[in-house]
Design a protein around this motif. Structure first.
Motif, mmCIF file in Angstrom:
data_model
loop_
_atom_site.group_PDB
_atom_site.id
_atom_site.type_symbol
_atom_site.label_atom_id
_atom_site.label_comp_id
_atom_site.label_asym_id
_atom_site.label_seq_id
_atom_site.Cartn_x
_atom_site.Cartn_y
_atom_site.Cartn_z
ATOM 1 N N MET A 1 0.796 -1.219 0.000
ATOM 2 C CA MET A 1 0.000 0.000 0.000
ATOM 3 C C MET A 1 0.839 1.285 0.000
ATOM 4 S SD MET A 1 -3.240 0.891 2.255
ATOM 5 C CE MET A 1 -3.134 2.352 3.226
ATOM 6 N N PHE A 2 1.928 1.331 0.718
ATOM 7 C CA PHE A 2 2.754 2.533 0.786
ATOM 8 C C PHE A 2 4.054 2.359 -0.009
ATOM 9 C CE2 PHE A 2 0.190 2.836 4.722
ATOM 10 C CZ PHE A 2 -0.456 4.031 4.444
ATOM 11 N N SER A 3 4.005 1.600 -1.092
ATOM 12 C CA SER A 3 5.215 1.304 -1.863
ATOM 13 C C SER A 3 5.582 2.400 -2.853
ATOM 14 C CB SER A 3 5.059 -0.025 -2.598
ATOM 15 O OG SER A 3 3.986 0.054 -3.523
ATOM 16 N N GLY A 4 4.767 3.432 -2.965
ATOM 17 C CA GLY A 4 5.059 4.519 -3.894
ATOM 18 C C GLY A 4 6.405 5.169 -3.642
ATOM 19 N N VAL A 5 6.879 5.083 -2.422
ATOM 20 C CA VAL A 5 8.171 5.681 -2.091
ATOM 21 C C VAL A 5 9.305 5.014 -2.869
ATOM 22 C CG1 VAL A 5 8.716 4.192 -0.110
ATOM 23 C CG2 VAL A 5 9.532 6.554 -0.154
ATOM 24 N N ILE A 6 9.148 3.757 -3.231
ATOM 25 C CA ILE A 6 10.191 3.054 -3.987
ATOM 26 C C ILE A 6 10.372 3.714 -5.353
ATOM 27 C CG2 ILE A 6 10.837 0.845 -5.036
ATOM 28 C CD1 ILE A 6 9.234 -0.478 -2.692
ATOM 29 N N ALA A 7 9.275 4.027 -6.018
ATOM 30 C CA ALA A 7 9.364 4.730 -7.304
ATOM 31 C C ALA A 7 9.965 6.114 -7.112
ATOM 32 C CB ALA A 7 7.985 4.822 -7.948
ATOM 33 N N TRP A 8 9.672 6.759 -5.984
ATOM 34 C CA TRP A 8 10.243 8.085 -5.709
ATOM 35 C C TRP A 8 11.766 8.006 -5.656
ATOM 36 C CZ3 TRP A 8 12.996 10.453 -1.651
ATOM 37 C CH2 TRP A 8 13.044 11.851 -1.700
ATOM 38 N N PHE A 9 12.301 6.919 -5.117
ATOM 39 C CA PHE A 9 13.754 6.775 -5.036
ATOM 40 C C PHE A 9 14.396 6.824 -6.417
ATOM 41 C CE2 PHE A 9 13.219 4.147 -0.932
ATOM 42 C CZ PHE A 9 13.337 5.276 -0.147
ATOM 43 N N TYR A 10 13.889 6.001 -7.359
ATOM 44 C CA TYR A 10 14.567 5.977 -8.655
ATOM 45 C C TYR A 10 14.100 7.086 -9.585
ATOM 46 C CZ TYR A 10 10.890 3.339 -11.214
ATOM 47 O OH TYR A 10 9.730 2.942 -11.811
ATOM 48 N N ARG A 11 12.848 7.508 -9.497
ATOM 49 C CA ARG A 11 12.379 8.563 -10.389
ATOM 50 C C ARG A 11 12.870 9.942 -9.948
ATOM 51 N NH1 ARG A 11 6.372 8.340 -10.416
ATOM 52 N NH2 ARG A 11 6.592 10.121 -11.776
ATOM 53 N N SER A 12 12.784 10.234 -8.666
ATOM 54 C CA SER A 12 13.144 11.571 -8.197
ATOM 55 C C SER A 12 14.607 11.676 -7.776
ATOM 56 C CB SER A 12 12.240 11.982 -7.029
ATOM 57 O OG SER A 12 10.912 12.111 -7.474
ATOM 58 N N LEU A 13 15.057 10.785 -6.920
ATOM 59 C CA LEU A 13 16.442 10.897 -6.445
ATOM 60 C C LEU A 13 17.448 10.536 -7.536
ATOM 61 C CD1 LEU A 13 16.248 9.543 -2.790
ATOM 62 C CD2 LEU A 13 16.295 11.920 -3.584
ATOM 63 N N LEU A 14 17.285 9.387 -8.184
ATOM 64 C CA LEU A 14 18.214 8.995 -9.236
ATOM 65 C C LEU A 14 17.927 9.724 -10.545
ATOM 66 C CD1 LEU A 14 18.427 5.141 -8.643
ATOM 67 C CD2 LEU A 14 20.095 6.893 -7.985
ATOM 68 N N GLY A 15 16.701 10.181 -10.723
ATOM 69 C CA GLY A 15 16.342 10.947 -11.909
ATOM 70 C C GLY A 15 15.886 10.120 -13.092
ATOM 71 N N ILE A 16 15.624 8.845 -12.908
ATOM 72 C CA ILE A 16 15.248 7.959 -14.008
ATOM 73 C C ILE A 16 13.737 8.065 -14.229
ATOM 74 C CG2 ILE A 16 15.252 5.573 -14.829
ATOM 75 C CD1 ILE A 16 17.697 5.153 -12.901
ATOM 76 N N GLU A 17 13.356 8.876 -15.202
ATOM 77 C CA GLU A 17 11.948 9.189 -15.446
ATOM 78 C C GLU A 17 11.511 8.624 -16.789
ATOM 79 O OE1 GLU A 17 8.373 10.444 -14.559
ATOM 80 O OE2 GLU A 17 9.953 11.204 -13.255
ATOM 81 N N PRO A 18 10.829 7.456 -16.793
ATOM 82 C CA PRO A 18 10.386 6.885 -18.070
ATOM 83 C C PRO A 18 9.339 7.764 -18.742
ATOM 84 C CG PRO A 18 9.675 5.520 -16.205
ATOM 85 C CD PRO A 18 10.435 6.672 -15.643
ATOM 86 N N SER A 19 9.356 7.771 -20.065
ATOM 87 C CA SER A 19 8.390 8.548 -20.832
ATOM 88 C C SER A 19 7.095 7.763 -20.974
ATOM 89 C CB SER A 19 8.954 8.858 -22.217
ATOM 90 O OG SER A 19 7.950 9.403 -23.034
ATOM 91 N N GLY A 20 5.979 8.409 -20.698
ATOM 92 C CA GLY A 20 4.683 7.766 -20.856
ATOM 93 C C GLY A 20 4.339 7.488 -22.306
ATOM 94 N N SER A 21 4.969 8.218 -23.234
ATOM 95 C CA SER A 21 4.669 8.043 -24.656
ATOM 96 C C SER A 21 5.560 6.995 -25.331
ATOM 97 C CB SER A 21 4.812 9.380 -25.386
ATOM 98 O OG SER A 21 6.160 9.817 -25.332
ATOM 99 N N ALA A 22 6.506 6.428 -24.573
ATOM 100 C CA ALA A 22 7.404 5.411 -25.141
ATOM 101 C C ALA A 22 7.531 4.267 -24.136
ATOM 102 C CB ALA A 22 8.768 6.010 -25.454
ATOM 103 N N PRO A 23 6.595 3.328 -24.149
ATOM 104 C CA PRO A 23 6.579 2.242 -23.162
ATOM 105 C C PRO A 23 7.859 1.408 -23.165
ATOM 106 C CG PRO A 23 4.604 2.213 -24.535
ATOM 107 C CD PRO A 23 5.533 3.214 -25.125
ATOM 108 N N GLY A 24 8.069 0.708 -22.072
ATOM 109 C CA GLY A 24 9.193 -0.214 -21.958
ATOM 110 C C GLY A 24 10.543 0.471 -21.863
ATOM 111 N N PHE A 25 10.553 1.663 -21.302
ATOM 112 C CA PHE A 25 11.799 2.412 -21.133
ATOM 113 C C PHE A 25 12.509 2.669 -22.463
ATOM 114 C CE2 PHE A 25 11.034 1.131 -16.828
ATOM 115 C CZ PHE A 25 11.616 2.128 -16.034
ATOM 116 N N ALA A 26 11.745 2.796 -23.558
ATOM 117 C CA ALA A 26 12.357 3.108 -24.853
ATOM 118 C C ALA A 26 12.948 4.514 -24.818
ATOM 119 C CB ALA A 26 11.328 3.007 -25.972
#
Length: 199
Positions: free
Chosen positions: A102-127
């Motif tokens: 339930m509170f696992s959203g923080v895991i995505a915050w680690f890699y998306r915000s801290l590491l900066g790895i932001e996948p594009s919604g318009s290019a699935p699969g980390f293209a």
């Protein structure tokens, strides 16, 4: 199914951003209740994991970090109670599931915000990804990786005397940009001056 709740959550998120953008650092108090008087989950409980992203989006990753590490009840409560998994409830030492996402959203915050790895919604699969690291001075340094269908992305940053050094290693078959520049496969390294990042 949850359109009504999603609209309510979005209004709460907008309100948080509006208030936080007008306040001095750390003058924000965020409070929510997990359940109402009938024991039902509250709408604000559903937004708890989105608060970190919302604060970071408006330039307050420092506050998101403090909420994650200093707030009780919260992740700090779990850490102090030797939790090694995510629990169903903040104060769930003796109640609820001790293996709950339930509170696992923080895991995505680690890699998306801290590491900066932001996948594009318009290019699935980390293209395609855009690197948007948020540097939190209180941390000093961060390193980590995320495994994608295209390969592993490693990222790290650390504060140095003249700025923040940011390194990222990119697998093949992935379009990656950082500050408008397309990066090459393999290791890329940047020194971002403090004045440029307004840290």
């Amino acid at each position: 199914v949850y359109r009504k709740e999603a609209k309510q959550i979005e209004e709460i998120r907008k309100g948080i951003i509006e208030v936080s953008s007008k306040e001095d650092p750390y003058d924000i108090f965020i409070c929510y209740k997990e359940t109402d008087s009938n024991g039902d989950r509250t709408v604000v409980n559903l937004i708890a994991q989105d608060i970190y992203d919302a604060l970071t989006e408006c330039g307050r990753g420092d506050i998101a970090y403090r909420l994650i590490t200093e707030t009780t009840p919260g992740y700090k409560s779990w850490f102090e109670n030797s939790a090694t998994t995510l629990w169903e409830k903040w104060d769930g030492l003796d109640t609820g599931s001790h293996n709950h996402h339930m509170f696992s959203g923080v895991i995505a915050w680690f890699y998306r915000s801290l590491l900066g790895i932001e996948p594009s919604g318009s290019a699935p699969g980390f293209a395609r990804i855009e690197l948007k690291p948020r540097f939190v001075r209180a941390l000093g340094r961060v390193s980590g990786h995320t495994q994608t269908v295209r390969g592993r992305i490693d990222a790290a940053w650390c504060f140095e005397e003249n700025g923040v050094r940011y390194t990222v290693s990119i697998p093949e078959n992935m379009e990656v940009t950082f500050r408008g520049k397309t990066l090459q496969t393999g290791r890329n390294e940047f020194l971002i001056p403090f004045e440029e990042e307004n840290i």
